[in-house]
Each structure stands twice: as C-alpha cells, then as structure tokens.
Design a protein around this motif. Structure first.
Motif, mmCIF file in Angstrom:
data_model
loop_
_atom_site.group_PDB
_atom_site.id
_atom_site.type_symbol
_atom_site.label_atom_id
_atom_site.label_comp_id
_atom_site.label_asym_id
_atom_site.label_seq_id
_atom_site.Cartn_x
_atom_site.Cartn_y
_atom_site.Cartn_z
ATOM 1 N N ASN A 2 0.824 -1.211 0.000
ATOM 2 C CA ASN A 2 0.000 0.000 0.000
ATOM 3 C C ASN A 2 0.859 1.263 0.000
ATOM 4 O OD1 ASN A 2 -1.636 2.081 2.106
ATOM 5 N ND2 ASN A 2 -2.834 1.235 0.426
ATOM 6 N N ASN A 3 1.914 1.270 0.809
ATOM 7 C CA ASN A 3 2.820 2.424 0.821
ATOM 8 C C ASN A 3 3.487 2.617 -0.539
ATOM 9 O OD1 ASN A 3 2.217 2.927 3.477
ATOM 10 N ND2 ASN A 3 4.106 2.067 4.303
ATOM 11 N N ALA A 4 3.868 1.497 -1.151
ATOM 12 C CA ALA A 4 4.504 1.579 -2.473
ATOM 13 C C ALA A 4 3.536 2.137 -3.512
ATOM 14 C CB ALA A 4 4.985 0.201 -2.897
ATOM 15 N N GLU A 5 2.287 1.665 -3.477
ATOM 16 C CA GLU A 5 1.303 2.141 -4.447
ATOM 17 C C GLU A 5 1.013 3.635 -4.263
ATOM 18 O OE1 GLU A 5 -1.994 -0.491 -3.725
ATOM 19 O OE2 GLU A 5 -1.517 -1.678 -5.507
ATOM 20 N N THR A 6 0.845 4.045 -3.001
ATOM 21 C CA THR A 6 0.557 5.464 -2.745
ATOM 22 C C THR A 6 1.689 6.340 -3.242
ATOM 23 O OG1 THR A 6 -0.743 4.867 -0.780
ATOM 24 C CG2 THR A 6 0.007 7.152 -0.946
ATOM 25 N N THR A 7 2.923 5.921 -2.992
ATOM 26 C CA THR A 7 4.080 6.690 -3.437
ATOM 27 C C THR A 7 4.180 6.706 -4.955
ATOM 28 O OG1 THR A 7 5.244 6.093 -1.403
ATOM 29 C CG2 THR A 7 6.579 6.910 -3.231
ATOM 30 N N TYR A 8 4.004 5.543 -5.570
ATOM 31 C CA TYR A 8 4.072 5.452 -7.034
ATOM 32 C C TYR A 8 3.042 6.374 -7.685
ATOM 33 C CZ TYR A 8 3.059 3.570 -11.677
ATOM 34 O OH TYR A 8 2.812 3.451 -13.016
ATOM 35 N N TYR A 9 1.789 6.295 -7.226
ATOM 36 C CA TYR A 9 0.745 7.108 -7.846
ATOM 37 C C TYR A 9 0.952 8.594 -7.575
ATOM 38 C CZ TYR A 9 -1.860 3.005 -9.290
ATOM 39 O OH TYR A 9 -2.231 1.837 -9.901
ATOM 40 N N ARG A 10 1.508 8.949 -6.441
ATOM 41 C CA ARG A 10 1.785 10.362 -6.169
ATOM 42 C C ARG A 10 2.741 10.928 -7.207
ATOM 43 N NH1 ARG A 10 3.057 9.909 -1.199
ATOM 44 N NH2 ARG A 10 5.332 9.950 -1.296
ATOM 45 N N TYR A 11 3.799 10.175 -7.510
ATOM 46 C CA TYR A 11 4.796 10.682 -8.465
ATOM 47 C C TYR A 11 4.315 10.586 -9.906
ATOM 48 C CZ TYR A 11 8.277 11.606 -4.925
ATOM 49 O OH TYR A 11 8.950 12.136 -3.853
ATOM 50 N N VAL A 12 3.499 9.586 -10.225
ATOM 51 C CA VAL A 12 2.913 9.526 -11.563
ATOM 52 C C VAL A 12 1.960 10.702 -11.772
ATOM 53 C CG1 VAL A 12 1.266 8.270 -13.005
ATOM 54 C CG2 VAL A 12 3.178 7.066 -11.982
ATOM 55 N N LYS A 13 1.117 10.974 -10.781
ATOM 56 C CA LYS A 13 0.186 12.103 -10.898
ATOM 57 C C LYS A 13 0.944 13.418 -10.994
ATOM 58 C CE LYS A 13 -3.611 9.780 -8.508
ATOM 59 N NZ LYS A 13 -4.471 9.727 -7.291
ATOM 60 N N LEU A 14 2.050 13.529 -10.257
ATOM 61 C CA LEU A 14 2.874 14.731 -10.350
ATOM 62 C C LEU A 14 3.408 14.896 -11.779
ATOM 63 C CD1 LEU A 14 4.455 17.129 -9.192
ATOM 64 C CD2 LEU A 14 6.228 15.493 -8.481
ATOM 65 N N ALA A 15 3.876 13.804 -12.373
ATOM 66 C CA ALA A 15 4.394 13.874 -13.744
ATOM 67 C C ALA A 15 3.316 14.327 -14.723
ATOM 68 C CB ALA A 15 4.944 12.503 -14.148
ATOM 69 N N LEU A 16 2.098 13.822 -14.559
ATOM 70 C CA LEU A 16 1.013 14.207 -15.463
ATOM 71 C C LEU A 16 0.577 15.650 -15.241
ATOM 72 C CD1 LEU A 16 -1.125 10.940 -15.314
ATOM 73 C CD2 LEU A 16 0.402 11.688 -17.153
ATOM 74 N N LEU A 17 0.515 16.066 -13.993
ATOM 75 C CA LEU A 17 0.128 17.446 -13.692
ATOM 76 C C LEU A 17 1.106 18.447 -14.294
ATOM 77 C CD1 LEU A 17 -0.971 17.178 -9.944
ATOM 78 C CD2 LEU A 17 -2.433 17.881 -11.844
ATOM 79 N N THR A 18 2.379 18.191 -14.104
ATOM 80 C CA THR A 18 3.390 19.145 -14.579
ATOM 81 C C THR A 18 3.562 19.061 -16.099
ATOM 82 O OG1 THR A 18 5.112 17.513 -13.999
ATOM 83 C CG2 THR A 18 4.628 19.240 -12.385
ATOM 84 N N ARG A 19 3.353 17.887 -16.676
ATOM 85 C CA ARG A 19 3.440 17.756 -18.142
ATOM 86 C C ARG A 19 2.360 18.577 -18.824
ATOM 87 N NH1 ARG A 19 1.397 12.306 -20.799
ATOM 88 N NH2 ARG A 19 -0.541 13.401 -20.287
ATOM 89 N N ASP A 20 1.147 18.550 -18.236
ATOM 90 C CA ASP A 20 0.022 19.249 -18.848
ATOM 91 C C ASP A 20 -0.099 20.696 -18.384
ATOM 92 O OD1 ASP A 20 -0.538 16.868 -20.093
ATOM 93 O OD2 ASP A 20 -2.040 16.247 -18.617
ATOM 94 N N GLY A 21 0.786 21.111 -17.451
ATOM 95 C CA GLY A 21 0.747 22.487 -16.976
ATOM 96 C C GLY A 21 -0.515 22.860 -16.257
ATOM 97 N N LYS A 22 -1.092 21.924 -15.478
ATOM 98 C CA LYS A 22 -2.381 22.158 -14.835
ATOM 99 C C LYS A 22 -2.260 22.914 -13.502
ATOM 100 C CE LYS A 22 -4.610 18.073 -16.808
ATOM 101 N NZ LYS A 22 -5.246 16.760 -16.520
ATOM 102 N N VAL A 23 -1.057 22.961 -12.937
ATOM 103 C CA VAL A 23 -0.907 23.542 -11.608
ATOM 104 C C VAL A 23 0.127 24.652 -11.656
ATOM 105 C CG1 VAL A 23 -0.278 23.097 -9.209
ATOM 106 C CG2 VAL A 23 -1.503 21.357 -10.521
ATOM 107 N N ALA A 24 -0.214 25.786 -11.093
ATOM 108 C CA ALA A 24 0.719 26.911 -11.011
ATOM 109 C C ALA A 24 1.553 26.787 -9.757
ATOM 110 C CB ALA A 24 -0.042 28.227 -10.986
ATOM 111 N N LYS A 25 2.818 27.249 -9.849
ATOM 112 C CA LYS A 25 3.691 27.211 -8.674
ATOM 113 C C LYS A 25 3.166 28.129 -7.596
ATOM 114 C CE LYS A 25 8.045 26.278 -11.081
ATOM 115 N NZ LYS A 25 9.423 26.791 -11.287
ATOM 116 N N ARG A 26 3.433 27.712 -6.321
ATOM 117 C CA ARG A 26 3.142 28.599 -5.204
ATOM 118 C C ARG A 26 4.174 29.704 -5.123
ATOM 119 N NH1 ARG A 26 1.188 24.973 -0.158
ATOM 120 N NH2 ARG A 26 2.834 23.629 -0.861
#
Length: 270
Positions: free
Chosen positions: A245-269
C-alpha cells in the motif's frame, strides 16, 4: 510521563484548561469514540466539518462539540482554522479515527493539574491496519506532536499530512494515541487515491517534477523501507499489505505529479 512534568504551578492557582480540535468529513463511524475519549477532560471540543453527508455534525453536537461546517482548504489550513477558535490553555489535535488511551488521558490530567515548562509534547501512536495493530513497519512507536500550549505552535500550510511548527521545548508522554487508521482494504484504496492526489498537487505547487522512472523508483523504495528496513515482515500478512500500500501510494503520487506538470495544470506557489 517521561520528563518535564515536575510541578510548576503554584499551590492554589487554577488548573490549566484543554481544547480539543478535530477536522472531519463523513466520520460517523469513528467520531463518537474520538469525542468520548476526551469528555470530562477538555473544556471544549471544536469540530470543523467539510461537507459530511452521514450525520457527523449531528453526532458531534450531541456530544457537546462546537461544530463549524465549512469547505476543505486542505489539512493544514483547516486545522489552523480550528486552532483559531480554541480558548484553552492547551490544545490537542486529534483526527476523527484517533482517540486517547486511558494511559494518555491520565497523563494529561496530571499535566493540566501540575503544569510544565514545555511548549509541547510528543506522544506515541498505536495504529491498526486491516484490523491488526502494527508493532513494526514504521508504525510504532510513531511519535507525533499533537499537544501544545496555545500560542506556541501552528500547523504547516499543506494539503495533507500537516505537522506542527513549535516554538519552545518538547517533552515526551508515554501513553499512546489509539489510531484506527485503515480498517479494511476498501478504505486503503480510497486513501491511496486521495493522498496521492493531494501529495502530487502540493509537490507541483512547490515546483517539483517527476517521471515514470522516478515514480517506479520511489515506489520500490517505499516498499523496501517498510518491508525490510522497518521490519514490516514481522507484522505478518498485514505488514506485507501495508508495504504494498505504501509503495502504491508513493508510485501514484509521483505519476500524478508527472502528469500534472506535463500538462501544466498547476501553477507554482509564490
């Protein structure tokens, strides 16, 4: 109690008061045990509810809590909202799936009666995963700071897994917070999705980047750390499930980060 609790309150002065703050959403299955564990100890219980549809606010009001029904700005901002409403000398923050153990409650009674020089205290937390209280896997003793003198600490401004920033010394209590963390695999999967999304958003706002290769590496490391370095194998089948479960949560966090930043959906703080 380990240290810092030699009496510091002059004889005849009033006992210190305690506020309890809780943030919740759809916690009808847990919130009663949480609030019951502090009844008669706290001068007030403050609950910030972010849109429950299962009657959570009504249960809290029945148990005497002050309830604020509001939106969900994230873990840290919501807890700081609740903190701003607290009036006690001391504040303890509990999640809805947490409750005081009898040992911790007795320590708090002594602290409020006798006083202390510390600004905050850490406590161990005893957490369960799929019905088993974990003794290894990085989940015990899992010391956390949740009790602090009002005015001496605030929560970090993050979406998930906030922590206290404390001004002053930190003592240690021995009684644990009881944490009914993940009762079944259905909730484990729900939390994996929610936590990985919130974590990815926070990292994206902080300007971090990821890739599929990085996600795989981080996921493997999370499994290895839980299963091997933190002796999750000693927790049996539940230890293995937790490592995965820890591995899956970590994996999906970084995959989602890659997709978010690739598509430019989130502005930097800023």
């Amino acid at each position: 109690m380990s240290d810092g609790l030699s009496p510091t309150r002059p004889s005849g002065t009033p006992q210190a008061t305690l506020s309890v703050i809780v943030v919740a959403m759809n916690e009808a299955h847990d919130i009663r045990d949480c609030l019951e564990s502090v009844r008669g100890l706290a001068m007030e219980t403050i609950v910030f509810d972010s849109g429950s549809t299962d009657g959570t606010p009504n249960i809290c009001r029945e148990l005497g809590a002050r309830v604020f029904e509001t939106d969900w700005p994230g873990d840290g901002p919501q807890k700081n909202r609740a903190l701003a409403e607290a009036r006690g000398d001391w504040v303890i923050c509990l999640d809805a799936d947490e409750r005081l153990s009898p040992e911790l409650r007795a320590e708090l009674e002594r602290l409020l009666a006798e006083g202390t020089t510390h600004a905050a205290f850490s406590t161990p937390r005893r957490s369960s995963f799929c019905g088993r209280f974990m003794k290894h896997s990085g989940w015990w003793p899992d010391r956390i700071e949740r009790l602090f003198r009002r005015g001496s600490a605030r929560f970090t401004d993050v979406r998930t897994h906030t922590h206290l920033e404390i001004q002053g010394t930190i003592g240690r209590l021995d009684g644990p917070i009881i944490h009914i963390s993940i009762p079944d695999l259905h909730e484990a999967l729900e939390k994996t999705n929610a936590y990985s999304t919130a974590g990815a958003l926070t990292m994206a706002e902080d300007g971090k980047r990821s890739s599929l290769a990085k996600a795989l590496g981080k996921g493997f490391w999370a499994f290895f750390r839980t299963w091997v370095l933190r002796a999750g194998f000693l927790d049996g089948a539940e230890g293995l499930m937790l490592a995965i479960n820890n591995a899956e949560t970590t994996y999906y966090r970084y995959v989602k980060l890659a997709l978010l930043t690739r598509d430019g959906k989130v502005a930097k703080r800023r």
